[in-house]
Scaffold this active site. Structure first.
Site, PDB file in Angstrom:
ATOM      1  N   LYS A 343       0.815  -1.210   0.000  1.00 54.94           N
ATOM      2  CA  LYS A 343       0.000   0.000   0.000  1.00 54.94           C
ATOM      3  C   LYS A 343       0.849   1.261   0.000  1.00 54.94           C
ATOM      4  O   LYS A 343       2.048   1.242   0.273  1.00 54.94           O
ATOM      5  CB  LYS A 343      -0.989  -0.026   1.162  1.00 54.94           C
ATOM      6  CG  LYS A 343      -2.083  -1.068   0.929  1.00 54.94           C
ATOM      7  CD  LYS A 343      -3.228  -0.957   1.895  1.00 54.94           C
ATOM      8  CE  LYS A 343      -4.355  -1.919   1.500  1.00 54.94           C
ATOM      9  NZ  LYS A 343      -5.484  -1.889   2.452  1.00 54.94           N
ATOM     10  N   ARG A 377      -3.646  -9.988   4.939  1.00 56.63           N
ATOM     11  CA  ARG A 377      -4.085 -10.064   3.546  1.00 56.63           C
ATOM     12  C   ARG A 377      -2.943  -9.549   2.680  1.00 56.63           C
ATOM     13  O   ARG A 377      -2.542  -8.392   2.814  1.00 56.63           O
ATOM     14  CB  ARG A 377      -5.346  -9.225   3.349  1.00 56.63           C
ATOM     15  CG  ARG A 377      -5.929  -9.247   1.938  1.00 56.63           C
ATOM     16  CD  ARG A 377      -7.204  -8.399   1.891  1.00 56.63           C
ATOM     17  NE  ARG A 377      -7.839  -8.445   0.580  1.00 56.63           N
ATOM     18  CZ  ARG A 377      -7.549  -7.631  -0.429  1.00 56.63           C
ATOM     19  NH1 ARG A 377      -6.621  -6.684  -0.290  1.00 56.63           N
ATOM     20  NH2 ARG A 377      -8.181  -7.744  -1.587  1.00 56.63           N
TER      21      ARG A 377
END
Length: 400
Positions: A343, A377
């Site tokens: 991210k 995740r």
């Protein structure tokens, strides 16, 4: 005599150190509660109750911090920060059970909270606890979209997508999360029919291949229903089932497990307002309310997992704080998942482009697990599984 040394500055290693010293096991059980210090935040406590809390904790050797106006009795309510050992807080509970001003109810809540800090998290999917072995579950990301921030466009071909899911499962991902709509910051929604067209053939293919557990990453009840019919067992909803009010009933009727994520608004607007008065407190309140809502729909607690939503309505600095304090979300009462893989906050901290963020992703995963996360995740399954083998080994070796 050798000089004294610090053994450990946190709650880890206490039981092991006493065992190494040859302390009697019964004594270890008694003294452990005296050595583990906790901070417990309460919001908007009746002033009368807050003063009783402070008085009782002081009498036990603990402390309670109140807002400054409480001393002058000029407010009707105040936040309270309870500070004490586990033993002191357990004794506080006993003192509060017969007290007025809502303190007897607080005693029950504190009892449940103190129980949860030592209770192993569970996440039941299809009758099996995914957190039993290994201790941390890995969810592999499989985006079948043209525009996802990291792997968009890579798995548009059905055979490639199914092969990738099978590969991640073989590498150690116990869940394959299939998504047909990008939720990166600024992304726009696609029609439900298009989302269904993208994800259902992939889920059917993974199911035929016998892939572990399959999750559908969607906010739409119509998509979730078709995904469950095709073989999915988990609904991963970035809106915590708020975008589509029909979602809890769909999950309940199918005996599906659910992952509820915190976000602020929809992806196209979620980064517009990043101010929080109490970052973890607001996230915990949102997720706690979401859990209550799905419980009312008939989904049991052990089939619920929460996710703080790294990158969803948060700044890079806030994302780092969430990871560092992730264990606080265990107070919600469910398993906790972190999705930090590749991210943008990793790029903001390190300067790395999205395709160069594996080391940063592994650092985030490791920190989250050591701080209390139960699931992660990720895009890079093999590397993550190796990192988790070390991280969970450290955690299990030194945890009291």
């Amino acid at each position: 005599m050798r000089p004294p040394r610090i053994i450990n500055t946190g709650i880890f290693g206490i039981r092991e150190e006493m065992s190494r010293m040859g302390v009697d096991p019964t004594g270890i059980g008694i003294m452990e509660g005296k050595s583990r210090h906790l901070l417990i935040r309460l919001d908007e406590v009746d002033l009368r109750a807050a003063l009783i809390l402070k008085q009782n904790l002081l009498s036990l050797g603990g402390e309670a911090a109140l807002r400054k106006e409480a001393a002058g009795l000029t407010v009707q309510a105040t936040p309270a920060l309870l500070m004490g050992t586990v033993l002191q807080l357990r004794r506080l509970v006993d003192k509060l059970k017969s007290q007025p001003f809502g303190l007897s109810d607080l005693a029950q809540s504190l009892t449940e909270l103190l129980h949860r800090i030592d209770e192993r998290a569970t996440f039941i999917v299809g009758g099996r606890d995914l957190l039993e072995d290994p201790k941390v579950a890995v969810m592999g990301v499989l985006n079948v979209t043209p525009d996802s921030f990291s792997d968009g466009g890579k798995f548009l071909d059905l055979n490639q997508a199914v092969s990738r899911g099978v590969e991640m499962n073989a590498l150690g991902a116990s869940i394959i999360d299939v998504g047909g709509e990008s939720t990166r910051p600024g992304s726009r929604s696609v029609e439900a029919e298009e989302e269904i067209r993208r994800v259902i053939p992939v889920i059917e293919g993974l199911f035929r291949e016998g892939v572990g557990e399959i999750s559908v990453d969607t906010t739409r009840a119509s998509v979730a229903q078709k995904a469950l019919d095709a073989g999915a067992t988990i609904i991963n909803d970035i809106s915590a089932m708020t975008f589509d009010p029909g979602m809890p009933a769909i999950a309940s009727s199918a005996n599906a497990s659910v992952i509820l994520m915190h976000t602020r608004g929809r992806p196209e607007t979620m980064q517009n307002v990043l101010e929080y008065k109490d970052l973890l407190g607001e996230i915990a309140l949102y997720l706690g309310s979401s859990v209550e809502r799905v419980l009312e729909a008939g989904i049991p607690l052990e089939r619920i997992c929460v996710d703080p939503g790294i990158g969803f309505g948060k700044s890079p600095e806030q994302n780092l704080e969430i990871i560092g304090r992730i264990g606080e979300l265990r107070s919600v009462g469910t398993a906790v998942m972190v999705g930090a893989s590749r991210k943008s906050f990793i790029g903001a901290v390190s300067g790395a482009d999205v395709d160069e963020r594996i080391p940063g992703s592994l650092a985030a995963v490791t920190a989250a697990v050591l701080r209390g996360a139960d699931m992660v995740r990720v895009h890079d399954v093999s590397e993550t599984v190796q990192a988790l083998a070390v991280a969970t080994g450290i955690r299990e070796h030194v945890q009291c």
